[in-house]
Write an enzyme that holds these catalytic residues in place. Structure first.
Site, PDB file in Angstrom:
ATOM      1  N   SER A 124       0.831  -1.324  -0.042  1.00  0.00           N
ATOM      2  CA  SER A 124      -0.003   0.037  -0.017  1.00  0.00           C
ATOM      3  C   SER A 124       0.813   1.236   0.064  1.00  0.00           C
ATOM      4  CB  SER A 124      -1.007  -0.076   1.271  1.00  0.00           C
ATOM      5  OG  SER A 124      -1.946   0.970   1.054  1.00  0.00           O
TER       6      SER A 124
ATOM      7  N   ASP B 273      -8.772  -3.818  -6.584  1.00  0.00           N
ATOM      8  CA  ASP B 273      -8.276  -3.121  -5.369  1.00  0.00           C
ATOM      9  C   ASP B 273      -9.097  -1.745  -5.194  1.00  0.00           C
ATOM     10  OD1 ASP B 273      -7.172  -2.191  -2.730  1.00  0.00           O
ATOM     11  OD2 ASP B 273      -5.282  -2.985  -3.356  1.00  0.00           O
TER      12      ASP B 273
ATOM     13  N   HIS C  91      -6.970  -6.139  -0.479  1.00  0.00           N
ATOM     14  CA  HIS C  91      -5.668  -5.136  -0.578  1.00  0.00           C
ATOM     15  C   HIS C  91      -4.543  -5.895   0.113  1.00  0.00           C
ATOM     16  CE1 HIS C  91      -3.975  -1.077  -0.676  1.00  0.00           C
ATOM     17  NE2 HIS C  91      -3.996  -1.307   0.649  1.00  0.00           N
TER      18      HIS C  91
END
Length: 528
Positions: A234, A457, A486
């Site tokens: 991320s 995502d 995710h």
């Protein structure tokens, strides 16, 4: 004497790093002070290393062979001799045993450093993943290293308000807020921005992604690694990409899991708009899955019917919060989490179903804020806000935010305004802003890097992985098709994990792009 020796070593490396260009070549432009300051900090760290030992304080209850230590970094890289802060670091040594053959010793490949994202998340407990089956081969070859980035946890923690004020009770979450509600949230955003400035003073300006990337190079040197092996998820992919741009010759292997769009024009205001739009699609997927299992949950046989069930619950919670603790805001957050991870779907669906049938307890158990987590939540929010606000220019006129998000909420109401309120302090931020670095590497500058992305995502929309792939020369993109979780490393997809193992253990990559079939959808069940 020790300090003098450290500074002598640092000075020697700095002179080498900044040596004059060979005769006859074009003169170089002066290096920015942060570059020379990073060289000084790296040299000091290489001499000091990390004195790992038993974990104490927050780490004293950690099981097994976990070791803890600290790494010192400058608060301000333009002044490497000024104030220093300490980053909390953890490690589990490589087992050096093949899990398929406990008698077979595998060669140690150095340290694998992990960051889980955020901004504001800590990777301090990451080394414990080596106990999981999906990680055992990697844990055999690598020292697993986690750390808390600057501002997080015990690493010079940031705070913007009293943690006692974090969970004041049930909250509303209107998808089409009134003008009076907007004025209330604007006042809260201004107060939050003031609190950040008052609690941290001038230090606040030094908590940003470029410094996170510089800290990563200091950590690399402290671990005794000539080149970095890094796994970022991320937001961790963003400052990992900054690292690859700033220090390409220091990279050994890098895995970018659920990549953030690094385009400077997207950091961070437009990325948040894209995220809100993507969450609407993901929310539709959640509802469609619930509808397919109407026989289990009784929430409706179509996506629209499930939405009506959800809206009934919101209205009822607005009138009377469940257990006095869970209101519409808590319900919305519960299903936002389901947008991140589809293994949450069964438990969330069960909680909604039970609540509408007269049993609020499953919803309260999942959604009600936990007071004991208030300090950690406040710290994570403070770091998130500081990093994103410091990283780039933001619109400073409310009219811009109102215009853009009113338009978006007409087609994507689920997350749009909630995202606004989280980021709105950046409109009223007092600290100076960075200009985002143009993430980019040319042919031959980097070894091959691995980018992983789930096609649907919502937290890091797929376009971000495509953009990072375009910008990092020689990178390889692995896509999990028709999936939206995710963070996919170490998850249920054996194809994805196989590519990661081949890369980290052998340096092998597929062609420029590869695809994996989606992992199976979760099975419906009454409770998670």
């Amino acid at each position: 004497m020790r300090a003098a020796a450290l500074y002598t070593a640092a000075g020697s490396l700095l002179l080498t790093t900044l040596a004059a260009a060979p005769a006859g070549s074009a003169p170089r432009s002066p290096a920015p002070p942060e570059a020379s300051g990073t060289a000084v900090a790296v040299a000091r760290a290489a001499v000091r290393g990390v004195e790992f030992g038993p974990c104490d304080g927050a780490g004293q209850d950690l099981p097994g062979r976990m070791e803890c230590g600290t790494v010192r970094v400058p608060l301000d890289y333009a002044r490497p001799g000024g104030r220093q802060i300490e980053l909390a670091v953890s490690r589990v040594r490589a087992t050096q045993r093949d899990p398929g053959n406990s008698k077979h010793k595998v060669p140690r490949q150095g340290a694998l450093v992990f960051n889980p994202g955020g901004p504001g998340a800590s990777g301090f407990h990451f080394p414990l993943v080596g106990r999981l089956p999906e990680w055992k081969r990697i844990a055999a070859a690598y020292d697993l290293v986690g750390y808390a980035p600057r501002g997080v946890g015990r690493s010079a923690p940031l705070s913007c308000r009293d943690p006692k004020d974090v969970f004041k009770g049930p909250t509303q979450a209107p998808t089409h807020p009134s003008e009076s509600y907007k004025r209330e949230r604007i006042a809260q955003a201004k107060a939050y921005a003031r609190g950040c400035a008052e609690r941290s003073g001038d230090a606040l300006r030094h908590y940003h992604s470029l410094n996170n990337a510089r800290d990563l190079d200091v950590l690399r040197a402290a671990l005794g690694e000539e080149r970095l092996t890094f796994l970022g998820s991320s937001y961790g992919t963003y400052f990992g990409a900054l690292y690859a741009t700033l220090f390409p010759s220091h990279v050994r292997r890098m895995v970018f899991d659920s990549a953030v769009n690094p385009d400077p024009a997207q950091i961070w205001y437009r990325n948040n708009l894209a995220q809100s739009a993507a969450f609407e699609e993901r929310w539709t997927e959640v509802k469609e899955w619930i509808a397919r299992h109407h026989g289990v949950y009784g929430l409706g046989e179509t996506e629209q019917a499930v939405q009506r069930s959800y809206d009934r619950a919101r209205a009822r919670l607005a009138a009377e919060p469940a257990g006095g603790k869970a209101g519409p805001g808590q319900l919305q957050n519960l299903f936002l989490q389901a947008g991140y991870y589809d293994d949450y779907w069964p438990g969330r669906a069960h909680a909604l179903s039970a609540y509408l049938k007269g049993d609020p307890q499953p919803l309260v158990d999942l959604a009600a804020p936990r007071r004991e987590a208030a300090a950690e939540a406040e710290n994570a929010s403070a770091v998130y806000t500081a990093v994103e606000c410091n990283d780039a220019p933001w619109p400073t006129q409310w009219e811009v935010w109102d215009r853009d998000n009113t338009r978006l909420a007409r087609v994507a109401p689920f997350e749009t305004w909630d995202n606004v309120w989280m980021n709105l302090p950046c409109a009223y931020w007092a600290a100076p802003r960075q200009q985002p670095l143009d993430v980019r590497t040319g042919p031959g500058e980097l070894p091959p890097t691995l980018i992983l992305a789930a096609e649907r995502d919502a937290a890091a929309p797929y376009e971000g992985a495509l953009e990072l792939h375009r910008r990092l020369s020689g990178s390889v993109l692995v896509t999990e098709r028709d999936a939206g979780t995710h963070g996919i490393v170490g998850g249920p997809n054996a194809c994805v994990n196989g590519h990661v193992e081949a890369y980290l253990l052998e340096g092998r990559v597929p062609g420029r792009r590869a695809a994996c079939a989606p992992h199976p959808e979760p099975e419906p069940r009454a409770a998670r």
